[in-house]
Design a protein around this motif. Structure first.
Motif, short mmCIF file in Angstrom:
data_model
loop_
_atom_site.label_atom_id
_atom_site.label_comp_id
_atom_site.label_asym_id
_atom_site.label_seq_id
_atom_site.Cartn_x
_atom_site.Cartn_y
_atom_site.Cartn_z
N UNK A 500 1.75 7.74 -5.96
CA UNK A 500 2.46 8.96 -6.36
C UNK A 500 3.85 8.71 -6.94
N UNK A 501 4.41 7.54 -6.73
CA UNK A 501 5.70 7.24 -7.35
C UNK A 501 5.58 7.17 -8.86
N UNK A 502 4.34 7.17 -9.38
CA UNK A 502 4.12 7.07 -10.82
C UNK A 502 4.02 5.64 -11.30
N UNK A 503 3.50 4.75 -10.45
CA UNK A 503 3.42 3.34 -10.81
C UNK A 503 2.00 2.80 -10.61
N UNK A 504 1.62 1.90 -11.49
CA UNK A 504 0.46 1.06 -11.28
C UNK A 504 0.93 -0.25 -10.65
N UNK A 505 0.14 -0.77 -9.72
CA UNK A 505 0.42 -2.08 -9.15
C UNK A 505 -0.78 -2.98 -9.40
N UNK A 506 -0.52 -4.22 -9.81
CA UNK A 506 -1.58 -5.16 -10.19
C UNK A 506 -0.97 -6.55 -10.22
N UNK A 549 -0.01 2.17 0.03
CA UNK A 549 -0.25 3.52 0.54
C UNK A 549 0.63 4.53 -0.19
N UNK A 550 0.24 5.81 -0.21
CA UNK A 550 1.04 6.82 -0.91
C UNK A 550 2.46 6.96 -0.38
N UNK A 551 2.69 6.60 0.90
CA UNK A 551 4.03 6.79 1.45
C UNK A 551 4.97 5.61 1.18
N UNK A 552 4.54 4.68 0.33
CA UNK A 552 5.48 3.65 -0.12
C UNK A 552 5.35 2.30 0.55
#
Length: 844
Positions: A500-506, A549-552
């Motif tokens: 939800x922070x608006x980021x893709x992680x890879x 997780x969505x909470x960071x």
């Protein structure tokens, strides 16, 4: 008498170049090994291989660690070891360097202690500082936990050796523990902890912790005097670490080098990552408190994202999550609310709360090893879906906190990733295609013809996946459940997760990256930036060991791709040499004439998989396949050792083993080919590039038209030396086992393995059939082949530690006489599981 340059040892090919030094166990020389054209160090005993030398040989041979001096060969009175270019450790050192070297020493000790070996002679002279870090030397006083110490002949100048039997004093005086000096109890690994404390004190202060004008005064100081303080040169947390190392009672010290290493790494990270205090009474209590604080911080951080309130950047927080004793974690997966972590282990799935130090069993795995894929949480966090490699490959669902797993789909080869959608459907990749199945089970339906590692986006209609490869750049692509449209998003070599922070992680390489991403427009909105380095990734599946997780919160496992060591061992598992331990290999095969080895090597930077051949006589390894062949696997030698067959995208090929000429296409594509003894036929599993499936017989000459040998789901076929029998792997009994059938099939079947087995290899004379058991042991089965077949009772030979899927990779090979084994040993680099908070903020 010292040896002069040019001297050749009587029982070896080594040529003496120059003396290096002398000690209590003999003289050390610089020497040359003409076979491999490399320089080595040779330690020659004054006597015919004393018991003390024997201890050193056994100790070093049992270890394989980048911070431990490697042994290459053993003679009747000499050891051939790695020649190390470095200087003895000397203090005082800057704080950051002392912490770095201290953690490396602890890492080396932890590797030794886990093998039941205590060094018992830690001192600066036995630790060399190289440009790559430290190297721990001289296990001449090392003791296995199962062997009592015997009297040693000779000692270093500062060593005291005055008692006999189990009461002897062995070590170097200024670095010995009270229990060594008093001989009041059997010295164990905690002796090394005390000696390490003395080393760390000297690294920081430049002075010995306990000194005196005579040996008697030094002994009295170690036994009676309180440990001196380092408060003038070190922070309080580090001073307390050294004080605990130097406790007189072993029960009051750090109990493991692993915990000690974690504490040093924590202190090293503290100045830049967290100002948290180290004043709690125990590490365990501290972790519980900190993890609880992390949970509260995570909840606040998540709320801040949703209400868009500006706030001052919080510092990054990192916690090393140590698995409970006896557990090994593979791929961690955070629950949707970020409060729990699910992990795959050799014994099944386990779940632990983020703020707890205990884990709970969810499933058990009595058969094969883990599937090496992370479990996936349901959107409500009440269930897990996971892949099981048993039977024919199944997608299973289990409730949390546990229960009877439900099979959602079966017959899923080459599995690559799971995504659980909010609409009650599950996306997964099998056989290179993306499929969809209901969370209640049913018949999978295709979604996309190509792609692996799907991930759902918030709208529930679009998904991301890893695509490309086979000549085109790998990357993250976007697809739709409502159309065939696909769009490349960014370059990557692992699965991606959106938050939800608006980021893709890879991952790019082994670095975890984050990139701003607009899920509505399916486009990136900024440049990618690094979040964490050395993140674990499984090859060749491209499964990265991270979860968000969505909470960071982020949880990830370190270790990158890792390394393997091509190691020769005898029938008892005793190592006798290493071909290469600086790369990552799989699918190894020793030539029938025993003169060469073929193996797939992974490029640790580009992730290209190419075929390499090692000439064992000359010690030269050369690349066989072309640069354009970026994915190569399953090499197998022809019976005359002149040609090699292998799989490269969509085709089976044959190439001259010398590399001359062009490769020849065989017109078919399948997994794990194996050559018939007459050289006319290849057997392989599956069609279309699969590694499992029906078994096919393919003529090497002529029209290359495959003929069905055995229909079903099988793997790893192997012709018997007389060409009348076929060994293969099947899960028809409920777990992966090795079977034998005649050629042609259908006239009898024999189950060879018990309690799980794979990777069958015939001895060249047909008298034994080897396999790897589900609990990672090499097993030999006596057999009689000919017009009839007989199998004897399986006999376990030795355990192995390898990497790769149990029924996909070939992790060992056998010499022609069946007396030596080349094992692709996993190099244990002690990966950590890290919990990271506030990852959007830069490191300060």
């Amino acid at each position: 008498m010292p040896l002069s340059p040019g001297t050749l040892l009587g029982l070896g090919p080594y040529e003496i170049l120059a003396p290096i030094g002398a000690g209590g166990m003999g003289t050390v020389y610089r020497a040359r090994d003409p076979r491999l054209e490399r320089e080595v160090a040779i330690k020659i005993s004054a006597e015919q291989f004393s018991e003390r030398f024997d201890r050193e040989a056994r100790a070093i041979a049992a270890l394989n660690h980048p911070n431990i001096c490697q042994i290459y060969d053993v003679g009747p009175n000499y050891l051939v070891m790695e020649l190390i270019d470095g200087q003895p450790l000397k203090g005082p050192l800057p704080l950051d360097l002392a912490l770095k070297y201290g953690a490396q020493i602890c890492d080396a000790l932890d590797a030794a202690h886990r093998k039941g070996i205590a060094h018992r002679d830690l001192k600066p002279a036995n630790i060399l500082v190289t440009k790559h870090g430290i190297k721990l030397l001289d296990f001449g006083l090392a003791k296995t936990a199962l062997s009592p110490v015997k009297p040693a002949s000779g000692a270093d100048e500062t060593a005291t050796s005055v008692l006999t039997g189990r009461n002897e004093i062995v070590g170097t005086l200024h670095y010995m523990s009270p229990e060594q000096l008093q001989a009041r109890q059997e010295a164990d690994v905690r002796t090394d902890i005390f000696s390490f404390g003395l080393l760390l004190y000297e690294m920081l202060s430049g002075q010995r912790a306990f000194d005196g004008p005579s040996p008697a005064s030094v002994i009295a100081a170690i036994i009676e005097r309180p440990a001196p303080s380092l408060s003038a040169v070190a922070p309080p947390a580090l001073d307390r670490v050294v004080q605990r190392c130097l406790a007189k009672d072993p029960d009051d010290r750090w109990q493991t080098a692993r915990d000690l290493r974690a504490e040093l790494q924590w202190i090293a990270a503290a100045p830049s990552e967290s100002a948290a205090s180290h004043t709690t009474p125990t590490r365990r209590g501290y972790l519980v408190v900190l993890l609880t604080v992390l949970m509260v911080a995570a909840a606040a951080f998540g709320a801040a994202w949703w209400i868009r309130r500006p706030a001052a950047p919080a510092p990054r927080l990192k916690v090393n999550l140590e698995p409970p004793a006896g557990e090994e974690w593979f791929f961690p997966s955070l629950s949707p609310d970020g409060t729990r972590i699910a992990v795959d282990t050799p014994h099944g799935l386990r779940v632990r709360a983020v703020d707890s130090l205990e884990s709970q069993a969810i499933t058990t795995s009595p058969g094969p090893p883990p599937a090496y894929y992370p479990p996936t949480w349901s959107p409500d966090g009440r269930s897990l879906v996971y892949y099981s490699g048993t039977n024919t490959g199944e997608l299973r669902k289990v409730s949390v906190p546990g229960g009877t797993p439900q099979t959602l789909a079966a017959g899923l080869p080459v599995f690559r990733g799971i995504a659980w959608n909010t609409d009650g459907n599950i996306l997964f990749s099998a056989g290179g295609r993306i499929m969809r199945v209901s969370e209640n089970g049913g018949t999978p339906v295709p979604v996309a013809d190509r792609g692996i590692h799907p991930t759902m986006l918030p709208d529930g209609r679009h998904y991301l996946f890893l695509g490309g490869g086979r000549g085109s750049p790998e990357g993250i692509y976007a697809g739709s459940l409502d159309s065939k449209e696909q769009r490349k998003i960014t370059e990557a070599n692992s699965q991606a997760e959106f938050r939800p922070s608006g980021h893709l992680l890879f991952l790019r390489g082994t670095t975890l990256m984050a990139q701003p991403f607009d899920p509505a427009g399916l486009r990136t909105t900024g440049e990618a930036f690094p979040v964490a380095s050395d993140v674990g990734i499984q090859e060749p599946s491209r499964t990265a060991a991270f979860s968000v997780s969505p909470n960071g919160l982020i949880v990830y496992k370190t270790g990158g791709v890792g390394r393997t060591a091509l190691t020769w061992v005898d029938r008892s598992g005793k190592p006798s040499g290493v071909i290469d331990d600086a790369n990552f290999y799989f699918d190894i095969d020793v030539a029938p004439n025993g003169k060469a080895v073929a193996a797939t090597r992974l490029d640790l930077k580009t992730f290209q998989r190419s075929l390499w051949v090692t000439d064992l006589a000359r010690g030269i390894t050369s690349r066989l396949t072309e640069q354009s062949e970026d994915v190569v696997r399953g090499a197998t030698w022809s019976p005359d050792s002149k040609r090699i067959a292998y799989w490269s995208p969509n085709q089976l090929y044959v190439r001259d083993a010398t590399g001359s000429g062009n490769r020849e296409s065989l017109g078919s594509s399948g997994g794990m080919p194996h050559w018939s003894p007459d050289g006319k036929t290849l057997v392989f599993a599956g069609l279309g590039g699969q590694t499992t499936g029906s078994l096919w017989l393919l003529p090497v000459g002529g029209d290359h038209k495959p003929v069905l040998y055995l229909e079903g789901q099988f793997a790893q076929p192997a012709f018997s030396p007389d060409g009348r029998w076929m060994a293969y792997v099947s899960a028809e009994s409920g777990s992966l086992e090795v079977f034998v059938q005649p050629i042609p099939a259908g006239h009898g079947k024999w189950q060879i393995s018990t309690q799980g087995g794979a990777q069958p290899v015939w001895r060249r004379d047909g008298k034994e059939l080897f396999y790897k058991s589900a609990d990672s042991k090499i097993v030999a089965v006596p057999v009689k082949i000919g017009a009839t077949f007989e199998a004897g009772v399986p006999k376990e030979l030795f355990p192995v530690s390898t990497t790769g899927l149990f029924n996909i990779r070939r992790q060992y090979s056998v010499s022609p006489d069946g007396q030596r084994f080349l094992v692709n040993v996993r190099v244990d680099e002690h990966p950590q599981t890290i919990l990271l908070q506030n990852w959007l903020n830069p490191v300060r």
